[in-house]
Design an enzyme around this catalytic site. Structure first.
Site, short mmCIF file in Angstrom:
data_model
loop_
_atom_site.label_atom_id
_atom_site.label_comp_id
_atom_site.label_asym_id
_atom_site.label_seq_id
_atom_site.Cartn_x
_atom_site.Cartn_y
_atom_site.Cartn_z
CG LEU A 1 -1.81 1.56 1.40
CD1 LEU A 1 -2.91 1.75 0.15
CD2 LEU A 1 -2.36 0.95 2.39
CG ASP A 2 0.09 4.75 -0.15
OD1 ASP A 2 -1.56 4.67 -1.33
OD2 ASP A 2 -1.55 4.33 1.02
#
Lengths: 279, 279, 279, 279
Positions: A222-223
């Site tokens: 994530l990210d």
């Protein structure tokens, strides 16, 4: 006929690469409009992007280039033609509208094939620009079933790139793996600060004096994917969370537009978790 | 005689505070040169900073103001006089030299009493500006003994603020507690990204497109104190770690100078882990 | 009922103004949400903008304030309601579309009554947003006749402000005089550099390393009116005129949007040829 | 031995230039560390800067390159060695001190041979850094006599570049002609705005919202020479002239330092009144 092609090369570095590459280009009677290259000395990697004009047989050219380059060379020859895009959205309009306007007036080197939303909030504005909007709701169903439906549609649409224009669902690894380095997300913080949900709330609570946005390729973490562009703006104590969100919208759409421009003009190389960008 | 004072007020908010405060100021025949105030609605807190000219009895004035303000009011009346500083350094010269030059030419509202280093690398340059440099080495001794010696010296020098101008030692809680909200550090990243050691290496490895610096008050949590100022600059793929460090120096000294200016002019309020700054 | 009003005051400075103003506000049992004021010492001028909540009789309040203020005081009390706008355009879409999107989603504190173009190029996009577009061509007719027709339409529409969103005609003094400090223009350079036509060509030829845009009120002197906002971006030697124009579009729409926000929230004061802005 | 050289080429453009140049470099068994080139299509001009490592005979190399290039080619091969500088100053310390600190710690690719002032104000600070300061007063004498004395000293010192670090005298054409494209000035505005004296006063009076600085080569036309670097900072209505001057100092020293870095690393080409910069 004044054809334009982009030649992209990525390989391990060794002496004489530029001479070898430009020798092939010259022997094929092509003109180099612009050439940029970079050596990542830490990893002994060579990257080059050439924009050339003139008649060319890409298959032949690729073979000739490969003969001059190390065995690990990735060679791409790309005609300068618009890419195909699909845009995924949730409810926020600012990034989508920015893309719709640019697309409508031919500002992007791209054709938007469709907009897919997990709500129908943005259907009306999309259709005002004569583009198809498909609503696939995630509500009251399993994540896997939802993603399968989106994935099936995407595979049918077969875009070059998928743009997450404030799409607020986290995609599972299978989904991401199907479009490696082809999904571009805009995250509303200057990564790696404030990963995950509610970055503006976290920013407010931390009392930062800058807020920002990051466009990056999506990976399973994530990210954490390779960053393409980032920008920040000043935010003093007068900004509460709502004020940060509002001001942040301006940065988000600008950062996403910049990142897309770079990607759509074949200027971005991914190496490990980093990007090399010839702008 | 045209005396200048700063009046700083911090209290819970209620209707009529500005009228009450300015009423007292007017009744004392003072002129408001500039006034700024802010209500943090999330916490119902009121902050004000007034710069006033005219003859004033600070003790009387404080009493009069308190009578008009909520019981939790913190009222400070400060004559516009230079603050006393001590600067702590390790080996890097860029932030120290920036301060030495500004101090030498009277640009800062401050008097540097001494520079303390844990190496003697910066002794020569400090003494060129006729300032005392004291080297207290941390090597071959316990952290506690080292800190006690520095602390004793600081207590003797008794500065208003301590500036960590690239001082690369982590201070222990006792030390920090002795100078609450009076130690200003420059951290070489845009916090909260890249807390701790080697932020530029981490920035390089993460592939960020911005690098930055943060000036903050020091608290017991490493790099978690209230932020005063932050700035970033663009950093593309051509920046390796060494290039980031070099470019970062420019931001670091600029951010530290800006933060100090704000602190030394009594413009910074701390509330929780955030700052309210009237610039 | 939680009514919001803006109180704007502009007058010569003297001791006690803030106490007097806030005294009236407090006596009327109003709450000051935010207050900003400024003294222009060079000209002994005082400016203040207060945002207050609570029930108020604006006429009574104005009278009470005037009694406390110097005779030259301009006092405005404005209910927080959307302003009426008319937008004038020529052929370029980027600033108009930026406004159309913001307007469509209620982002601006304004209602666009109509878009007037001297070509019909932007009729289609305007009507996609359900707004009236009136084409008044300037071609094959005298400037005076053309302006009279536009002026007549504007007087009928009676907007609070007129926005020149890349309107490429120079307005004559009579026209401007009819809307003093109510016409906002976006000029595609950082004024006062490159006044007049073709600023990007001039910028290219001068070899500047920054290009920019300026939003300003229109006066009789071309590009000489009071400046509201300005921004620049870097432009290296790779920018030819076309590249500057393209990059400039991003700044122009951003600067115009920022300026409009400030004007529409009653944050801008004009004094001589300068602006005082409480943002 | 790992010698580093800079190869700079400027000539009319034609097909095959990069292949020809890199072919010569490869034939000489040199390694290209970094190469950047640019074609100014408006004028059909080609510019290239290569940084190469390896043993080289510059004279032989130059001859070989010329054989492959158009007849108008300017070829420079420069060993990576520190340049010689002379700095001219008047009374303001900020730019000079910035250079003195960078020079003292070996940050610049340069050796400052002397500082020349038309006042003695900056003698003390210069000598603290063990550098010679020569005061040549312009007072009570003819401009020509003054300039002759400075010129004679400069010719004796024979620097590669002359830096006007807030030197407030206008140099006459003869003087400038003696050091064509070798005199670097810092002007305290974003040129072409506010040419000449008192730019901050003019900026204040015009009510601009940005102030800036420009580093440029000096030509006979005041403040009209080729621009190297420019930067701006925001300046709202709270800045009076004195505030602009103070804030401007920060930009001026930063812009001058950036420009010098580019010049001293042989990254700047001048063509007409524009610069091509490979940073």
């Amino acid at each position: 006929m004044n054809l334009r092609h982009i030649i992209r090369i990525q390989c391990s570095d060794r002496k004489g690469l530029i001479a070898a590459i430009t020798g092939v280009v010259f022997a094929n009677n092509l003109n180099i409009v612009v050439m940029k290259e970079f050596v990542e000395t830490n990893y002994n990697l060579f990257f080059a992007r050439l924009e050339v004009s003139g008649e060319m047989e890409p298959g032949v050219m690729t073979t000739q280039l490969r003969e001059q380059l190390p065995g690990d060379a990735a060679v791409e020859i790309i005609a300068k033609e618009p890419k195909q895009l699909v845009v995924l959205v949730t409810k926020e309009y600012h990034c989508l509208c920015d893309l719709l306007v640019r697309h409508h007036f031919g500002e992007m080197n791209a054709k938007i094939k469709a907009v897919i939303g997990n709500y129908d909030v943005l259907q009306n504005i999309t259709e005002r620009f004569d583009l198809p909007f498909i609503c696939i709701s995630h509500e009251a169903r399993e994540k896997q079933a939802y993603e399968q439906e989106v994935l099936a549609l995407l595979q049918q649409l077969n875009p070059d790139y998928i743009v997450l224009a404030k799409f607020m669902r986290i995609l599972s690894p299978d989904f991401v793996a199907a479009f490696s380095n082809r999904i571009i997300n805009i995250h509303h913080s200057f990564l790696p600060a404030f990963v995950g949900a509610n970055p503006y709330r976290k920013a407010y609570e931390r009392g930062v004096k800058l807020i920002g946005a990051t466009a990056h390729f999506v990976t399973n973490d994530l990210d954490e994917g390779p960053i393409i562009t980032q920008k920040v703006i000043a935010a003093d104590h007068e900004y509460d969370v709502a004020g940060m969100i509002k001001a942040g919208h301006e940065v988000e759409k600008s950062v996403l537009a910049d990142a897309l421009k770079l990607v759509l003009e074949d200027r971005v190389f991914v190496t490990g978790n980093r990007t090399i960008i010839f702008d």
